[in-house]
Write an enzyme that holds these catalytic residues in place. Structure first.
Site, short mmCIF file in Angstrom:
data_model
loop_
_atom_site.label_atom_id
_atom_site.label_comp_id
_atom_site.label_asym_id
_atom_site.label_seq_id
_atom_site.Cartn_x
_atom_site.Cartn_y
_atom_site.Cartn_z
N ARG A 16 0.85 -1.05 -0.18
CA ARG A 16 0.05 -0.03 0.02
C ARG A 16 0.81 1.24 0.12
O ARG A 16 0.65 2.36 -0.67
CB ARG A 16 -0.99 -0.05 1.23
CG ARG A 16 -2.18 -1.00 1.08
CD ARG A 16 -3.02 -1.10 2.27
NE ARG A 16 -2.33 -1.32 3.55
CZ ARG A 16 -2.45 -1.18 4.59
NH1 ARG A 16 -3.73 -0.77 5.08
NH2 ARG A 16 -1.76 -1.71 5.55
N ASN A 34 -6.22 -2.90 1.71
CA ASN A 34 -6.04 -4.34 1.64
C ASN A 34 -7.49 -4.92 1.93
O ASN A 34 -8.35 -4.49 2.41
CB ASN A 34 -5.35 -4.51 3.01
CG ASN A 34 -3.78 -4.45 3.09
OD1 ASN A 34 -3.24 -4.50 2.16
ND2 ASN A 34 -3.15 -4.80 4.14
#
Length: 89
Positions: A16, A34
């Site tokens: 990320r 996620n």
């Protein structure tokens, strides 16, 4: 073309953060998060060159990741006033 999800070893490896860094460097807007199935979901918008470059970077991923697939699809721009790329929970 919009990146939709990334599968493989993409959680717990800084994916990320990598996505945010690359998207901001390229001038793309959107978000990343996620998923419970171990994938990473995202939406990105910007120039076609910026989004294409982001997709190419996502296929590589950060150092410890192992990307198996980057799913992409076309969709209209959702928010013309989108801000900087960020992480969603």
């Amino acid at each position: 073309m919009v990146p939709d999800s990334v599968t493989g070893l993409v959680q717990g490896v800084g994916f990320r953060y990598f996505t945010v860094t690359q998207a901001r460097r390229l001038g793309a807007q959107g978000w990343v998060r996620n998923c419970s199935d171990g994938s990473v979901e995202l939406e990105a918008q910007g120039s076609s060159d910026a989004v294409q470059a982001l997709v190419e970077q996502l296929a590589i991923g950060p150092r410890w990741s192992e990307v198996s697939h980057v799913a992409v699809h076309n969709m209209p721009i959702i928010d013309e006033t989108a801000r900087a790329f960020g992480v969603r929970q």
